[in-house]
Design a protein around this motif. Structure first.
Motif, mmCIF file in Angstrom:
data_model
loop_
_atom_site.group_PDB
_atom_site.id
_atom_site.type_symbol
_atom_site.label_atom_id
_atom_site.label_comp_id
_atom_site.label_asym_id
_atom_site.label_seq_id
_atom_site.Cartn_x
_atom_site.Cartn_y
_atom_site.Cartn_z
ATOM 1 N N PHE A 112 -2.249 -1.240 4.168
ATOM 2 C CA PHE A 112 -2.689 -0.914 2.813
ATOM 3 C C PHE A 112 -2.413 0.569 2.591
ATOM 4 C CE2 PHE A 112 -5.898 0.922 0.039
ATOM 5 C CZ PHE A 112 -5.723 0.146 -1.096
ATOM 6 N N PHE A 113 -1.879 0.911 1.430
ATOM 7 C CA PHE A 113 -1.538 2.295 1.105
ATOM 8 C C PHE A 113 -2.251 2.721 -0.167
ATOM 9 C CE2 PHE A 113 2.021 0.278 3.210
ATOM 10 C CZ PHE A 113 2.329 1.167 4.223
ATOM 11 N N LEU A 114 -2.632 3.981 -0.182
ATOM 12 C CA LEU A 114 -3.280 4.579 -1.347
ATOM 13 C C LEU A 114 -2.692 5.971 -1.526
ATOM 14 C CD1 LEU A 114 -5.543 4.951 -3.492
ATOM 15 C CD2 LEU A 114 -7.067 5.567 -1.624
ATOM 16 N N GLU A 115 -2.204 6.260 -2.727
ATOM 17 C CA GLU A 115 -1.704 7.592 -3.045
ATOM 18 C C GLU A 115 -2.518 8.115 -4.212
ATOM 19 O OE1 GLU A 115 2.556 8.078 -3.332
ATOM 20 O OE2 GLU A 115 2.826 6.293 -2.093
ATOM 21 N N THR A 116 -3.291 9.161 -3.958
ATOM 22 C CA THR A 116 -4.147 9.708 -5.004
ATOM 23 C C THR A 116 -4.446 11.179 -4.739
ATOM 24 O OG1 THR A 116 -6.234 9.423 -6.174
ATOM 25 C CG2 THR A 116 -6.270 8.960 -3.843
ATOM 26 N N GLU A 117 -4.511 11.953 -5.796
ATOM 27 C CA GLU A 117 -4.927 13.358 -5.740
ATOM 28 C C GLU A 117 -4.217 14.127 -4.640
ATOM 29 O OE1 GLU A 117 -9.161 13.122 -5.365
ATOM 30 O OE2 GLU A 117 -9.346 11.897 -7.158
ATOM 31 N N GLY A 118 -2.913 13.943 -4.491
ATOM 32 C CA GLY A 118 -2.144 14.674 -3.491
ATOM 33 C C GLY A 118 -2.332 14.174 -2.077
ATOM 34 N N PHE A 120 -1.893 10.916 0.697
ATOM 35 C CA PHE A 120 -1.296 9.626 1.054
ATOM 36 C C PHE A 120 -2.139 9.037 2.177
ATOM 37 C CE2 PHE A 120 1.323 7.314 4.096
ATOM 38 C CZ PHE A 120 1.833 6.315 3.294
ATOM 39 N N LEU A 121 -2.550 7.800 2.024
ATOM 40 C CA LEU A 121 -3.433 7.150 2.994
ATOM 41 C C LEU A 121 -2.836 5.805 3.405
ATOM 42 C CD1 LEU A 121 -6.962 7.874 2.678
ATOM 43 C CD2 LEU A 121 -6.628 5.475 2.993
ATOM 44 N N ARG A 122 -2.796 5.527 4.700
ATOM 45 C CA ARG A 122 -2.339 4.232 5.218
ATOM 46 C C ARG A 122 -3.474 3.654 6.054
ATOM 47 N NH1 ARG A 122 2.885 1.803 7.313
ATOM 48 N NH2 ARG A 122 2.170 0.259 8.814
ATOM 49 N N VAL A 123 -3.840 2.395 5.781
ATOM 50 C CA VAL A 123 -4.930 1.732 6.497
ATOM 51 C C VAL A 123 -4.373 0.482 7.177
ATOM 52 C CG1 VAL A 123 -7.185 0.622 6.269
ATOM 53 C CG2 VAL A 123 -6.588 2.528 4.766
ATOM 54 N N GLU A 124 -4.693 0.324 8.464
ATOM 55 C CA GLU A 124 -4.324 -0.874 9.220
ATOM 56 C C GLU A 124 -5.543 -1.358 9.983
ATOM 57 O OE1 GLU A 124 -1.272 0.793 11.703
ATOM 58 O OE2 GLU A 124 0.304 0.042 10.384
ATOM 59 N N LYS A 125 -5.666 -2.677 10.107
ATOM 60 C CA LYS A 125 -6.789 -3.236 10.857
ATOM 61 C C LYS A 125 -6.428 -3.272 12.342
ATOM 62 C CE LYS A 125 -8.327 -7.583 11.421
ATOM 63 N NZ LYS A 125 -8.552 -8.954 11.070
ATOM 64 N N GLU A 126 -7.344 -2.819 13.167
ATOM 65 C CA GLU A 126 -7.173 -2.855 14.617
ATOM 66 C C GLU A 126 -7.682 -4.194 15.153
ATOM 67 O OE1 GLU A 126 -5.480 -0.735 16.051
ATOM 68 O OE2 GLU A 126 -5.971 1.311 15.535
ATOM 69 N N PRO A 127 -7.231 -4.607 16.348
ATOM 70 C CA PRO A 127 -7.682 -5.884 16.918
ATOM 71 C C PRO A 127 -9.202 -5.984 17.102
ATOM 72 C CG PRO A 127 -5.782 -5.054 18.125
ATOM 73 C CD PRO A 127 -6.199 -3.979 17.158
ATOM 74 N N GLY A 129 -11.414 -5.016 15.025
ATOM 75 C CA GLY A 129 -12.091 -5.134 13.741
ATOM 76 C C GLY A 129 -12.325 -3.806 13.044
ATOM 77 N N SER A 130 -11.994 -2.705 13.702
ATOM 78 C CA SER A 130 -12.103 -1.407 13.042
ATOM 79 C C SER A 130 -10.804 -1.140 12.267
ATOM 80 C CB SER A 130 -12.349 -0.292 14.074
ATOM 81 O OG SER A 130 -11.220 -0.144 14.912
ATOM 82 N N PHE A 131 -10.781 -0.054 11.525
ATOM 83 C CA PHE A 131 -9.602 0.294 10.750
ATOM 84 C C PHE A 131 -9.064 1.631 11.197
ATOM 85 C CE2 PHE A 131 -11.864 -2.680 8.113
ATOM 86 C CZ PHE A 131 -10.845 -3.516 7.691
ATOM 87 N N LYS A 132 -7.756 1.687 11.390
ATOM 88 C CA LYS A 132 -7.078 2.935 11.711
ATOM 89 C C LYS A 132 -6.584 3.498 10.385
ATOM 90 C CE LYS A 132 -2.897 4.522 13.938
ATOM 91 N NZ LYS A 132 -1.730 4.046 14.686
ATOM 92 N N VAL A 133 -6.971 4.721 10.089
ATOM 93 C CA VAL A 133 -6.605 5.366 8.835
ATOM 94 C C VAL A 133 -5.747 6.577 9.153
ATOM 95 C CG1 VAL A 133 -7.476 6.513 6.765
ATOM 96 C CG2 VAL A 133 -8.771 4.627 7.770
ATOM 97 N N PHE A 134 -4.578 6.641 8.528
ATOM 98 C CA PHE A 134 -3.716 7.817 8.629
ATOM 99 C C PHE A 134 -3.707 8.468 7.259
ATOM 100 C CE2 PHE A 134 0.385 9.848 7.869
ATOM 101 C CZ PHE A 134 0.400 10.763 8.906
ATOM 102 N N VAL A 135 -3.964 9.757 7.211
ATOM 103 C CA VAL A 135 -4.020 10.468 5.941
ATOM 104 C C VAL A 135 -3.176 11.740 6.041
ATOM 105 C CG1 VAL A 135 -6.173 11.668 6.551
ATOM 106 C CG2 VAL A 135 -5.566 11.373 4.160
ATOM 107 N N ARG A 136 -2.449 12.019 4.938
ATOM 108 C CA ARG A 136 -1.603 13.210 4.894
ATOM 109 C C ARG A 136 -1.530 13.692 3.450
ATOM 110 N NH1 ARG A 136 3.979 11.666 5.424
ATOM 111 N NH2 ARG A 136 4.350 12.534 3.387
ATOM 112 N N SER A 137 -1.482 15.006 3.292
ATOM 113 C CA SER A 137 -1.285 15.542 1.938
ATOM 114 C C SER A 137 0.203 15.587 1.660
ATOM 115 C CB SER A 137 -1.919 16.927 1.805
ATOM 116 O OG SER A 137 -1.268 17.843 2.647
ATOM 117 N N TRP A 138 0.577 15.413 0.417
ATOM 118 C CA TRP A 138 2.007 15.437 0.082
ATOM 119 C C TRP A 138 2.306 16.481 -0.983
ATOM 120 C CZ3 TRP A 138 2.440 13.477 -4.926
ATOM 121 C CH2 TRP A 138 1.488 12.552 -5.322
ATOM 122 N N ASN A 139 1.467 17.479 -1.107
ATOM 123 C CA ASN A 139 1.729 18.582 -2.039
ATOM 124 C C ASN A 139 2.466 19.682 -1.341
ATOM 125 O OD1 ASN A 139 0.584 17.333 -4.188
ATOM 126 N ND2 ASN A 139 -1.326 18.442 -4.082
#
Length: 139
Positions: A112-118, A120-127, A129-139
């Motif tokens: 799942f991807f979300l781009e908002t307010e500069g 970028f967020l990527r969310v993946e479900k781990e085996p 049941g938790s979620f791994k979130v990668f976040v980066r600014s793109w400004n």
């Protein structure tokens, strides 16, 4: 046969529902991060039952997705087909990755991807049941 518009709209509304919850749940975690670190990207883990339930319904079991990419590849262990399916309604995108090997083995994953307010967020479900979130600014 074309897809009925109401079916497509239902799938996109589920995407928006999940995206709104992700925005709400991740907001606190993002406020604690150093903006300088976001330039290079950071990963963290989130454990949340409500997110897990909605992930199952809105991402994994969401039956309507458009074909985004298809490739047939040759590998040392035989040929396989890679396909990416996508649902997108700004600023949210859900992707399903499917690999079918010549042995008949099928592998499926989701992101799942979300781009908002500069951000970028990527969310993946781990085996687990938790979620791994990668976040980066793109400004």
């Amino acid at each position: 046969m074309p897809i009925e518009e109401s079916y497509k709209n239902l799938a996109l509304s589920k995407l928006e529902e999940f995206g709104g919850l992700v925005k709400e749940k991740i907001k606190n975690s993002l406020s604690e991060l150093d903006p300088e670190d976001l330039e290079f990207g950071l990963s963290f883990s989130v454990q949340d039952e409500e997110l897990l339930r909605l992930w199952q319904d809105c991402i994994e079991n969401n039956n309507y997705m458009e074909v985004s990419f298809v490739e047939v590849m040759e590998h040392h262990d035989g040929a396989y087909l890679k396909a990416t399916f996508k649902n997108s309604k700004s600023p949210y995108t859900a992707e399903r990755y499917v690999s079918i090997r010549s042995s008949g083995r099928v592998e499926t994953s989701h992101a799942f991807f979300l781009e908002t307010e500069g951000i970028f967020l990527r969310v993946e479900k781990e085996p687990d049941g938790s979620f791994k979130v990668f976040v980066r600014s793109w400004n």
